[in-house]
Design a protein around this motif. Structure first.
Motif, PDB file in Angstrom:
ATOM      1  N   SER A 460      -1.805  31.212  49.178  1.00 14.61           N
ATOM      2  CA  SER A 460      -1.586  32.633  49.436  1.00 14.61           C
ATOM      3  C   SER A 460      -2.894  33.407  49.414  1.00 14.61           C
ATOM      4  O   SER A 460      -2.990  34.490  50.011  1.00 14.61           O
ATOM      5  CB  SER A 460      -0.619  33.210  48.392  1.00 14.61           C
ATOM      6  OG  SER A 460      -1.143  33.018  47.084  1.00 14.61           O
ATOM      7  N   SER A 461      -3.909  32.850  48.724  1.00 11.91           N
ATOM      8  CA  SER A 461      -5.222  33.497  48.665  1.00 11.91           C
ATOM      9  C   SER A 461      -6.221  32.501  48.100  1.00 11.91           C
ATOM     10  O   SER A 461      -5.836  31.461  47.561  1.00 11.91           O
ATOM     11  CB  SER A 461      -5.182  34.751  47.780  1.00 11.91           C
ATOM     12  OG  SER A 461      -4.963  34.380  46.422  1.00 11.91           O
ATOM     13  N   GLU A 462      -7.494  32.832  48.234  1.00  9.87           N
ATOM     14  CA  GLU A 462      -8.520  32.064  47.559  1.00  9.87           C
ATOM     15  C   GLU A 462      -9.678  32.991  47.230  1.00  9.87           C
ATOM     16  O   GLU A 462      -9.940  33.963  47.942  1.00  9.87           O
ATOM     17  CB  GLU A 462      -9.006  30.889  48.394  1.00  9.87           C
ATOM     18  CG  GLU A 462      -9.655  31.260  49.706  1.00  9.87           C
ATOM     19  CD  GLU A 462     -10.058  30.034  50.506  1.00  9.87           C
ATOM     20  OE1 GLU A 462     -11.256  29.705  50.494  1.00  9.87           O
ATOM     21  OE2 GLU A 462      -9.175  29.422  51.126  1.00  9.87           O
ATOM     22  N   LEU A 463     -10.335  32.699  46.142  1.00  8.04           N
ATOM     23  CA  LEU A 463     -11.430  33.541  45.680  1.00  8.04           C
ATOM     24  C   LEU A 463     -12.619  33.434  46.632  1.00  8.04           C
ATOM     25  O   LEU A 463     -13.047  32.325  46.981  1.00  8.04           O
ATOM     26  CB  LEU A 463     -11.842  33.113  44.274  1.00  8.04           C
ATOM     27  CG  LEU A 463     -13.083  33.794  43.689  1.00  8.04           C
ATOM     28  CD1 LEU A 463     -12.802  35.279  43.423  1.00  8.04           C
ATOM     29  CD2 LEU A 463     -13.518  33.096  42.400  1.00  8.04           C
ATOM     30  N   ALA A 464     -13.148  34.544  47.033  1.00  7.09           N
ATOM     31  CA  ALA A 464     -14.451  34.627  47.697  1.00  7.09           C
ATOM     32  C   ALA A 464     -15.323  35.461  46.759  1.00  7.09           C
ATOM     33  O   ALA A 464     -15.206  36.698  46.708  1.00  7.09           O
ATOM     34  CB  ALA A 464     -14.332  35.269  49.068  1.00  7.09           C
ATOM     35  N   LEU A 465     -16.149  34.818  45.993  1.00  9.27           N
ATOM     36  CA  LEU A 465     -16.850  35.474  44.890  1.00  9.27           C
ATOM     37  C   LEU A 465     -18.031  36.282  45.424  1.00  9.27           C
ATOM     38  O   LEU A 465     -19.049  35.725  45.840  1.00  9.27           O
ATOM     39  CB  LEU A 465     -17.329  34.438  43.876  1.00  9.27           C
ATOM     40  CG  LEU A 465     -18.028  34.984  42.630  1.00  9.27           C
ATOM     41  CD1 LEU A 465     -17.103  35.911  41.846  1.00  9.27           C
ATOM     42  CD2 LEU A 465     -18.521  33.846  41.744  1.00  9.27           C
ATOM     43  N   SER A 466     -17.887  37.586  45.385  1.00 12.94           N
ATOM     44  CA  SER A 466     -18.962  38.463  45.839  1.00 12.94           C
ATOM     45  C   SER A 466     -19.451  39.398  44.742  1.00 12.94           C
ATOM     46  O   SER A 466     -20.514  40.003  44.876  1.00 12.94           O
ATOM     47  CB  SER A 466     -18.502  39.298  47.040  1.00 12.94           C
ATOM     48  OG  SER A 466     -17.366  40.091  46.689  1.00 12.94           O
ATOM     49  N   VAL A 651      -9.126  28.399  43.309  1.00 15.01           N
ATOM     50  CA  VAL A 651      -9.055  29.601  42.482  1.00 15.01           C
ATOM     51  C   VAL A 651      -8.457  30.708  43.338  1.00 15.01           C
ATOM     52  O   VAL A 651      -8.957  31.017  44.425  1.00 15.01           O
ATOM     53  CB  VAL A 651     -10.437  30.018  41.959  1.00 15.01           C
ATOM     54  CG1 VAL A 651     -10.317  31.237  41.052  1.00 15.01           C
ATOM     55  CG2 VAL A 651     -11.097  28.865  41.206  1.00 15.01           C
ATOM     56  N   ALA A 652      -7.383  31.279  42.861  1.00 13.87           N
ATOM     57  CA  ALA A 652      -6.726  32.366  43.592  1.00 13.87           C
ATOM     58  C   ALA A 652      -7.546  33.643  43.497  1.00 13.87           C
ATOM     59  O   ALA A 652      -8.333  33.841  42.567  1.00 13.87           O
ATOM     60  CB  ALA A 652      -5.331  32.600  43.027  1.00 13.87           C
ATOM     61  N   SER A 653      -7.363  34.506  44.457  1.00 16.23           N
ATOM     62  CA  SER A 653      -7.987  35.820  44.378  1.00 16.23           C
ATOM     63  C   SER A 653      -7.413  36.590  43.196  1.00 16.23           C
ATOM     64  O   SER A 653      -6.192  36.592  42.985  1.00 16.23           O
ATOM     65  CB  SER A 653      -7.734  36.601  45.669  1.00 16.23           C
ATOM     66  OG  SER A 653      -8.113  37.959  45.506  1.00 16.23           O
ATOM     67  N   PRO A 654      -8.249  37.250  42.416  1.00 21.40           N
ATOM     68  CA  PRO A 654      -7.717  38.062  41.301  1.00 21.40           C
ATOM     69  C   PRO A 654      -6.774  39.164  41.764  1.00 21.40           C
ATOM     70  O   PRO A 654      -5.944  39.637  40.990  1.00 21.40           O
ATOM     71  CB  PRO A 654      -8.980  38.646  40.665  1.00 21.40           C
ATOM     72  CG  PRO A 654     -10.091  37.759  41.113  1.00 21.40           C
ATOM     73  CD  PRO A 654      -9.712  37.265  42.467  1.00 21.40           C
ATOM     74  N   ASP A 655      -6.897  39.561  43.034  1.00 27.26           N
ATOM     75  CA  ASP A 655      -6.046  40.629  43.562  1.00 27.26           C
ATOM     76  C   ASP A 655      -4.695  40.127  44.061  1.00 27.26           C
ATOM     77  O   ASP A 655      -3.839  40.931  44.455  1.00 27.26           O
ATOM     78  CB  ASP A 655      -6.764  41.338  44.712  1.00 27.26           C
ATOM     79  CG  ASP A 655      -8.062  41.990  44.266  1.00 27.26           C
ATOM     80  OD1 ASP A 655      -8.109  42.479  43.122  1.00 27.26           O
ATOM     81  OD2 ASP A 655      -9.024  41.978  45.054  1.00 27.26           O
TER      82      ASP A 655
END
Length: 791
Positions: A460-466, A651-655
């Motif tokens: 459903s999502s994945e972290l893009a660490l910016s 890792v899922a997006s925190p949002d």
């Protein structure tokens, strides 16, 4: 009533037991080996000569379990051992974060007695070995004084995890005792006479504040005039238990046959120390203190080491040599002690680290001349110098897990240990080990029976660490600070940090990588810049290195050198595979933040960078113009279940309010078992006793998840998980083309993460992993799944 008249002689009752594998020694090696073997379907007899399990980790000795993590004092990131030893340490954290050694006893004992394939014999000492022929053991005999019973134990395979190697010795297995010369293996760190022959024994003590004055009258055997030795070891009154590791003696004696003599000397030292503390007048605030506990048996470090087809040496560790038959790993320092122990004039130990973890080959784990004898624990095939690292308990346990799976393969094949050295058998052994949670550096899971290998995975999502936003107190750069970021080969590294600057100053920024992709030692300098910072708050720091790129996949280290005028902002966000580091020295395992061995030692010079322990150890607040996109769902099937040269986690997006993994197959598959691996912070050592820990559950571990069929039917619901690995066995396998796995974020600052998912057609042997929803509820769900998931 029993009445028995006079006789010329009587004999003790004898009980004959048969098994697939007899393991002698109930320390952490024997325990983890027995549990692992039992879960592989092997019938095990575990023989322990003490009333409790755990060996030096048990309440009789009370030494904390450590291994490659080395108190987080080296550069071995994410290096805690996997499999059963991890399961035990994680469970102990959950039940016993205070580090009570008696509670730890119960955790270990429960794990053993819950395995129906294990027959446990406590208080039973092996004293005799019978042989089928010159190179093969037929049986061992042990005696339990508590029930006056002789146990006659028969099996096709035996494992000596006894510490002193009682089975190997009686069977005639080749062994060594004492230090090799520098010439034999070319080891630069081979000890001179200054270090003598052997590492000694230790006995610890605990104290307690009674809240009222307590007098201490020493026993007549208490040692006198210990003051210089206490000052040399920097003794502190608040030290307890294995913080007193330097209370050591016996290295110039026979550490097997002179053990009782050594014990009495250590008792005299312990009571002499306490007499000096209480009665010399040199210590304050001791009037209300009393001795609460003194060890009754010494914790042994070294005695016999047995020879396998290969002997591990210093060069194997320091050079991190690779082996086709690698089945385990180590990472504790080369840690040698003076033979005179507490009476030595110099330091209590000399420790030198490798730049990363090292492989341990299978050929070190069985006897070269007794064909059905496995070796586990501290007696494996290693030189005295290499033994200085391999001897620690988590490493011993991890090795024993490899032995256990090898034994299971030998049983089904009718083979002996040496028969598994061939490439085909070794690939199977490594694959089966990885499935149990074992970590083998450089070896990844490629099991063709794993249905996930042919599964299409999305999320459903994945972290893009910016960005990691500032959220906690800034860190003054009294020492260097760094951020560790995963970067692909050829990519450039740049980010923006944030700082408060008290006075105009120049800050030195450096970009490092590791010479080896899987290492986490910043030993390859890529670039440097010097930035003039004006006084003020919330000052951006451009850590940009336009002319430098990563030479290989791995971790980049953006280092801020010490500058007391600068306070860098920090974030409390927890991201798997991303860390903040400091070059502040860890006094438990080092004497400087730079390792500087002697020139002729064959050991590397390098800086030591490590995270601070929780609740400290926060990430640096930063922004990156190019988001780090290395946290996709494909990671759950890449064969590595911890960070190495990359995070290796989805890792899922925190949002994402409801993180989901979608599993799809092209056609119907039959699933009897699902295995999931979560993030329990592989960097945390989880010392088993004394130290205590700030959490019962690792803050980044997924606590709750649900498994559904595509139509929405729930087939498993897990709550209150705290374990690294969770296995779901379906009583009746389900047939489906897809599954949906819903996970919950562990905390607002810790996004949900999954390291690995595996799926198999058949249920597994082990049904005890994990925790969560009630057995009755999940039994109902899994039974319903067998009937309805196809629809």
């Amino acid at each position: 009533m029993i009445v028995d008249g006079p006789r010329d002689a009587r004999t003790f009752r004898t009980e004959r037991l048969s098994a697939d594998l007899v393991i002698v020694g109930g320390g952490m090696a024997g325990v983890c080996g027995a549990i692992t073997a039992a879960r592989q379907g092997v019938r095990v007899v575990l023989v322990q000569d003490r009333p409790v399990l755990g060996g030096n980790a048990g309440s009789e000795v009370r030494l904390w379990i450590l291994g490659a993590t080395s108190h987080m004092g080296n550069n071995n990131r994410w290096a805690r051992e996997g499999g059963v030893i991890d399961e035990i340490l994680v469970e102990n954290m959950y039940r016993n974060p205070e580090g009570n050694p008696v509670i730890f006893d119960t955790v270990v004992l429960e794990k053993v007695v819950n395995e129906p394939n294990i027959t446990l014999l406590l208080n039973t000492s092996v004293y005799e070995v019978t042989k089928r022929d010159a190179d093969r053991i037929a049986s061992v005999r042990g005696f339990c004084a508590q029930n006056q019973t002789v146990y006659d134990l028969h099996a096709p395979l035996f494992c000596d995890a006894s510490g002193d190697g009682v089975v190997g010795f009686l069977a005639g297995a080749a062994f060594r005792m004492g230090a090799e010369s520098k010439d034999e293996f070319g080891e630069g760190f081979a000890p001179s006479e200054r270090f003598g022959e052997l590492l000694g024994h230790s006995i610890y003590f605990y104290t307690k504040d009674q809240g009222r004055p307590v007098e201490f009258i020493p026993p007549s055997f208490a040692k006198q005039n210990l003051d210089p030795h206490l000052k040399a070891r920097n003794y502190k009154v608040d030290h307890h238990g294995c913080q007193l590791w330097w209370l050591e003696y016996g290295g110039r004696h026979d550490t097997i046959h002179d053990t009782e003599r050594i014990k009495w000397e250590l008792w005299s030292v312990v009571y002499g120390i306490w007499d000096h503390v209480k009665n010399s007048g040199e210590y304050t605030d001791v009037d209300t203190l009393t001795l609460e506990w003194v060890g009754l048996i010494p914790g042994k470090r070294e005695s016999r080491r047995f020879e396998g087809p290969y002997i591990l040496t210093q060069q194997d560790l320091v050079e991190q040599r690779t082996f086709d038959d690698a089945v385990s790993f180590g990472g504790w320092s080369l840690d040698l002690h003076p033979a005179d122990g507490v009476y030595a004039d110099g330091p209590g130990c000399v420790q030198y680290h490798s730049k990363g973890v090292y492989q341990i080959p299978y050929r070190c784990l069985f006897s070269r001349n007794i064909s059905n004898l496995f070796l586990a624990g501290r007696i494996i095939s290693a030189s005295h110098v290499a033994f200085g690292s391999t001897r620690v308990m988590a490493t011993c346990a991890h090795n024993a897990q490899a032995v256990a799976v090898a034994a299971a393969m030998c049983i089904t094949r009718g083979a002996r240990p040496a028969d598994l050295i061939g490439p085909h058998a070794m690939r199977e052994l490594q694959s089966r080990l990885l499935r149990t949670g074992q970590f083998i550096p450089g070896v990844s899971h490629t099991d063709t029976t794993d249905l996930m290998q042919v599964c299409d995975i999305s999320a459903s999502s994945e972290l893009a660490l910016s960005e990691t936003k500032p959220s906690t107190d800034p860190l003054r750069l009294t020492h260097g600070a760094a951020v560790m970021l995963p970067v692909r080969s050829g990519e450039r590294v740049d980010c923006e940090l944030l700082a408060d600057v008290e006075d105009t100053t120049e800050l030195v920024l450096e970009l490092f990588a590791s010479e080896r992709s899987n290492n986490h030692t910043p030993d390859l300098k890529l670039a440097e810049q010097r930035i003039t910072l004006e006084a003020g708050t919330n000052r951006p720091i451009e850590a940009a290195f336009p002319n430098a790129s990563m030479p290989h996949d791995g971790y980049a280290f953006i280092i801020c050198r010490a500058n007391e005028n600068v306070l860098v902002h920090r974030s409390d966000v927890i991201i798997p595979g991303v860390l903040a580091l400091t070059d502040r020295m860890n006094g438990r395992v080092a004497t400087s933040n730079v390792q500087r061995p002697p020139d002729d030692s064959g050991i590397d010079t390098f800086e030591l960078w490590r995270p601070d322990r929780r609740p400290k150890g926060h990430l640096l607040a930063m922004k990156s113009a190019t988001p780090i996109a290395m946290f996709g769902p494909e990671n759950v099937t890449n064969g590595v279940a911890r960070p190495t040269s990359a995070p290796n986690a989805w890792v899922a997006s925190p949002d994402d309010p409801h993180p989901v993994l979608y599993l799809r197959w092209d056609s119907d598959v039959t699933i009897g078992r699902i295995e999931l691996s979560f993030d329990t912070d592989w960097d945390h050592p989880m010392e088993s006793v004394l130290m205590g820990h700030p959490e019962r559950v690792m803050p980044n571990c997924v606590r709750a998840f649900t498994v559904r069929c595509p139509g929405g039917l729930v087939v498993h619901r897990q709550a209150n998980n705290h374990q690294t690995r969770v296995a779901i066995d379906f009583d009746k396998p389900i047939v489906t083309r897809g599954l949906v796995i819903e996970v919950e974020h562990p905390a607002p600052n810790a996004p949900a993460a999954v390291f690995e998912i595996r799926a198999y057609e058949q249920p597994g042997e082990n049904r005890s992993l994990g925790s969560g929803a009630s057995d009755q509820e999940n039994l109902r769900l899994r039974s319903a799944a067998a009937l309805e998931c196809q629809s």
